[in-house]
Structures are given as structure tokens and as C-alpha cells.
Scaffold this motif. Sequence first.
Motif, PDB file in Angstrom:
ATOM      1  N   GLY A 116       0.811  -1.205   0.000  1.00  0.00           N
ATOM      2  CA  GLY A 116       0.000   0.000   0.000  1.00  0.00           C
ATOM      3  C   GLY A 116       0.846   1.257   0.000  1.00  0.00           C
ATOM      4  O   GLY A 116       0.496   2.263  -0.640  1.00  0.00           O
ATOM      5  N   SER A 169      -4.113  -3.590   7.368  1.00  0.00           N
ATOM      6  CA  SER A 169      -3.108  -2.795   6.664  1.00  0.00           C
ATOM      7  C   SER A 169      -3.672  -1.426   6.291  1.00  0.00           C
ATOM      8  O   SER A 169      -2.958  -0.412   6.385  1.00  0.00           O
ATOM      9  CB  SER A 169      -2.636  -3.529   5.404  1.00  0.00           C
ATOM     10  OG  SER A 169      -2.066  -4.773   5.736  1.00  0.00           O
ATOM     11  N   GLY A 170      -4.942  -1.385   5.876  1.00  0.00           N
ATOM     12  CA  GLY A 170      -5.579  -0.100   5.605  1.00  0.00           C
ATOM     13  C   GLY A 170      -5.639   0.758   6.849  1.00  0.00           C
ATOM     14  O   GLY A 170      -5.372   1.968   6.810  1.00  0.00           O
TER      15      GLY A 170
END
Length: 300
Positions: A116, A169-170
Amino acid sequence: MSESAITKPWINPYLAILVGVFAVSFSAILVRVCSAPPLVIAAYRLLFTFFFLAPVTLWGGAPTLRGMTARQVLLSAASGIFLAFHFVTWFISLKYTSIASSVVLVTTQPLFVVLGSWIFFKERVPRLALYGGALAFTGSVVIGATDFQLGGSAFIGDLLALFAAVMVSGYLLIGRKLRGDVPLTGYTFVTYGSSAAVLTATALAAKYPMYPHPARDWLIFLALALVCTILGHTVFNWVLRYVQASVVSVSVLGEPLGAILWAAVFLGENPTPRQALGGAVIFSGLYLFTRVTAKAKSGG
């Protein structure tokens, strides 16, 4: 004094890391032995966490909240939504697959965080780190193939654990973006609050029973909030002020080891040889991955 000013910590940060790893390692086994639906477990975990931490934020007149811009509040709320999806999908996975498979697969989140960072922040990923990521992914395939042979439901649990890793993770990426400008108390107040609101509203809309529950389940809800979240995840956020992120990220790899140990001791749930092999491959890949990416960020 601003939060960015480094003051002497009241407790040794490395001792705090050990406490945090020990605390979060109980999360999987607590969810497994709880009789409530996963969505309800996740809702109460965040609700209790929010209510325990809210007085700390509001005690001084909430200067940290008043200082947040509308964009920062919205991003913090979005971070909470990612956290909500993480908890509920991970808790569901624990009902389908083994604790060993679930906790190891959900720990692959550093791979998705760096992916990301490359997509959204245009950060360069060292080639050696990519090899570590590939090694960790290979271990995930080994575990997935093993659980697929054990039964389709176990494989579904593995996929849910990987999805939970993507969701957390976001949460981490947004938190990393905000934490340079937003104090910890303000960020956690909005994040935990929005996460609790989303989970509770979803549980009520789906007509899951929020009560009554056995006394043991209420104790589990409290333990997940006080021990696993406040003494675990929130302590990690505090430690980042004094210790390099690479130390924390590598230390967190101890969580699945503790969870697997508790599952073996209290539930008699031992990992299969192929699960152990896949877990060892994942740990090796993640260790290489986190060390190399941390070294690259420090300019070493």
C-alpha cells in the motif's frame, strides 16, 4: 509540551513491547472459547475499549479533538472502519480454521502495508525485501494447501484471515499518515469510536443478540478490550515514540507464537507438521522483509 517532544518514558519501552506481545497473544484463544457470534465479540471489544479510553481523551477538555481538522476526523473514522472489518473477518476465520493457521496468516499484514505504501505513497521497495515477501507468500500457500486438504471450511478460514490482514493494513496506513500530526488520544478516540459504532450498528441490523450472554462471555469481552487492545495495540502505538518501528514490527511476530502455544496448552490444538513448516517459512520471510524495509527507510 507537544507529543513530538521526546521525554523520558515512565517504563522501559522494551519491557512495554514484551507486555504488548504477551497481551495480544491471548486474543485468538479468547475469541475461540467465546460463545457469542464473531460480530458481537468484535463490537463489544471495540465498545469497551472506546469507553475505557474516552475519559482519558476528554479529561483535559478534549484539546486533542478540537485541534483535529475535518479531514483528519474523516480519515480517522475511515481507519476505524478498516479496523472493524479486520476484527470481524479475523474472528470469523477463527471459527473455521485452526488458531495456528489464522494467526500466522493475519500476521502477513507487513506485506500489504508496504504494498500500500508503494501504491499510495510511491515508496520504493528494496529487491531483497521483495524476496522476503515472496518467501512469506510461499509459506501462506503451504498453509492454505494443507487446510484445503483438511476441509473446505478451513481453507475459507485461511482466506478470511488473509482478508483481515489486508483490512488491518488499511488501518495502519491511514494511522501512519495521520499520526505525524494527530495526537494518539485524539486518533484512537475517533478510530475506536467509529469502529465500535459500525460494528454495533451492523450487529443490531443483522439482529444478532447483544444480550443476554453468559458471564464468561462478558469477561472475555472485557479481557479483549483491556488486555488485548489497550495493553496490546495501544501500548505498541505508545512505544513507537521511543523505539524504532522496525523493532516493534519484528517483535509483533511473537504474537502468533504465543497464540499457538496457548492453543496447544489450553485447547490441545497442535499445528500439523505442514502448518508448522508454512509458519516457519512465513516468519522467515516476514523477518527478512521487515528488517530490509526498515533499514532502507533509515538510510542504512
